[in-house]
Motif scaffolding. Structure first.
Motif, mmCIF file in Angstrom:
data_model
loop_
_atom_site.group_PDB
_atom_site.id
_atom_site.type_symbol
_atom_site.label_atom_id
_atom_site.label_comp_id
_atom_site.label_asym_id
_atom_site.label_seq_id
_atom_site.Cartn_x
_atom_site.Cartn_y
_atom_site.Cartn_z
ATOM 1 N N THR A 131 6.445 -19.842 17.774
ATOM 2 C CA THR A 131 4.873 -19.985 18.299
ATOM 3 C C THR A 131 4.297 -18.743 18.978
ATOM 4 O OG1 THR A 131 4.877 -20.426 20.758
ATOM 5 C CG2 THR A 131 4.718 -22.278 19.019
ATOM 6 N N HIS A 132 2.595 -18.055 19.015
ATOM 7 C CA HIS A 132 1.980 -17.032 19.222
ATOM 8 C C HIS A 132 1.210 -17.413 20.096
ATOM 9 C CE1 HIS A 132 0.119 -13.322 18.961
ATOM 10 N NE2 HIS A 132 0.872 -12.517 18.313
ATOM 11 N N LYS A 133 1.188 -17.088 21.498
ATOM 12 C CA LYS A 133 -0.140 -17.882 21.966
ATOM 13 C C LYS A 133 -0.935 -16.630 21.840
ATOM 14 C CE LYS A 133 1.316 -16.736 26.704
ATOM 15 N NZ LYS A 133 1.053 -16.093 28.184
ATOM 16 N N GLY A 134 -1.402 -16.030 20.847
ATOM 17 C CA GLY A 134 -2.766 -15.581 20.647
ATOM 18 C C GLY A 134 -3.445 -16.431 19.806
ATOM 19 N N LEU A 135 -2.429 -17.127 19.139
ATOM 20 C CA LEU A 135 -3.203 -18.384 18.188
ATOM 21 C C LEU A 135 -2.847 -19.524 19.078
ATOM 22 C CD1 LEU A 135 -1.180 -17.170 15.151
ATOM 23 C CD2 LEU A 135 -2.941 -16.010 15.755
ATOM 24 N N GLY A 136 -2.599 -19.455 19.767
ATOM 25 C CA GLY A 136 -3.399 -20.844 20.597
ATOM 26 C C GLY A 136 -1.958 -21.888 20.528
ATOM 27 N N GLN A 137 -0.977 -21.333 19.966
ATOM 28 C CA GLN A 137 0.332 -22.676 19.086
ATOM 29 C C GLN A 137 1.524 -22.398 21.007
ATOM 30 O OE1 GLN A 137 1.969 -19.838 16.574
ATOM 31 N NE2 GLN A 137 0.390 -20.500 14.847
ATOM 32 N N ASN A 138 1.638 -23.741 20.998
ATOM 33 C CA ASN A 138 2.309 -24.261 22.235
ATOM 34 C C ASN A 138 3.873 -24.814 22.097
ATOM 35 O OD1 ASN A 138 0.097 -24.699 23.797
ATOM 36 N ND2 ASN A 138 -0.568 -26.598 23.049
ATOM 37 N N PRO A 139 4.281 -23.552 22.376
ATOM 38 C CA PRO A 139 5.489 -23.773 22.768
ATOM 39 C C PRO A 139 6.200 -26.016 22.759
ATOM 40 C CG PRO A 139 4.965 -23.717 25.083
ATOM 41 C CD PRO A 139 4.071 -23.805 23.817
ATOM 42 N N LEU A 140 7.388 -26.185 22.716
ATOM 43 C CA LEU A 140 7.627 -27.436 22.565
ATOM 44 C C LEU A 140 7.625 -27.780 24.594
ATOM 45 C CD1 LEU A 140 11.213 -27.396 20.344
ATOM 46 C CD2 LEU A 140 8.986 -28.277 19.872
ATOM 47 N N GLN A 141 7.479 -28.925 24.408
ATOM 48 C CA GLN A 141 7.088 -30.073 25.498
ATOM 49 C C GLN A 141 8.422 -30.798 25.921
ATOM 50 O OE1 GLN A 141 4.599 -29.926 27.528
ATOM 51 N NE2 GLN A 141 4.252 -28.684 26.018
#
Length: 253
Positions: A131-141
């Motif tokens: 995931t990329h934070k700058g693209l608004g992608q979230n890690p697994l919960q």
């Protein structure tokens, strides 16, 4: 080199390139490998990624390394495994370890006394969730696992690594490993916990998170960096496909 450059400068430039080339030849490959350490006679657990070289430390010149998976097999000398070799100082080098090589690595001296042992979980790099934070992608919960013991699956994150560029916008990454924790128990890397249990879940996977970064340059660190050269002008004559790798590259840095 432009013709108007002084001859002395040309000589100095060529000398610097020669030095850098020699450094690239003799720089030890171990600097591209993660060194895992543990206290004398200790047992250490570690989650790592498959396909990435690693060295398990054992400071004994006459070390004997034994391996056993969690499939109920007896420990055996690792000299029979093609991608593993013992280094001169006693440590163990694993080249591109596979998930199937998850298990217990035990280092003994020549009197069969324990020196150190490691429980290593080589988590499958092909299942890496990126995931990329700058693209608004979230890690697994976090997610519960139904094995009857109130297990929770979560990601244990490593610290952020260095920015890949300086003086200009770059990126940095951090690795996260799959862990399982029972209520009131210490967490364990997922496949060390599961052992030979046949469990499938899309949550059982390692992670990598990327974010943007901007750091100043440190001239003393940037002055001399090893490099490698290769002649690829004739690759197209022999093959339609080619894979280029950097000898000093590592996902751990």
């Amino acid at each position: 080199m432009p013709p108007w450059f002084p001859a002395s400068f040309c000589s100095l430039y060529i000398a610097m390139l020669t030095i850098l080339w020699l450094l690239s030849l003799f720089l030890p490959a171990s600097c591209a490998q993660l060194l895992v350490t543990c206290a004398y006679k200790g047992l250490c657990q570690q989650a790592l990624l498959s396909g990435n070289d690693v060295v398990l430390q054992c400071d004994h010149l006459q070390a004997y390394w034994y391996f056993s998976s969690f499939q109920g097999e007896d420990p055996f000398l690792v000299s029979s495994l093609p991608n593993i070799k013992k280094l001169p100082g006693g440590s163990l080098q694993l080249n591109k370890p596979q998930p199937s090589q998850t298990g217990l690595y035990r280092c003994e001296d020549n009197n069969t006394a324990l020196v150190v042992e490691y429980e290593i979980d080589f988590q499958d790099v092909t299942m890496l969730h990126i995931t990329h934070k700058g693209l608004g992608q979230n890690p697994l919960q976090n997610q519960s696992l139904s094995l009857g013991r109130e297990e929770m699956v979560f990601t244990h994150w490593e610290p952020w690594q260095d920015c890949n560029r300086c003086g200009v916008p770059g990126e940095r990454k951090r690795l996260g490993y799959c862990y399982i924790q029972e209520s009131l128990e210490n967490p364990m890397p997922c496949w060390l916990y599961l052992g030979d249990e046949k469990v499938w879940s899309s949550r059982l996977r390692p992670e990598m998170q990327v974010e943007a970064c901007l750091v100043p340059c440190n001239e003393s660190e940037e002055l001399i960096q090893p490099f490698f050269t290769s002649d690829i002008s004739k690759l197209g004559q022999s093959t339609n496909n080619v894979q280029l790798t950097c000898p000093l590259a590592s996902i751990y840095r």
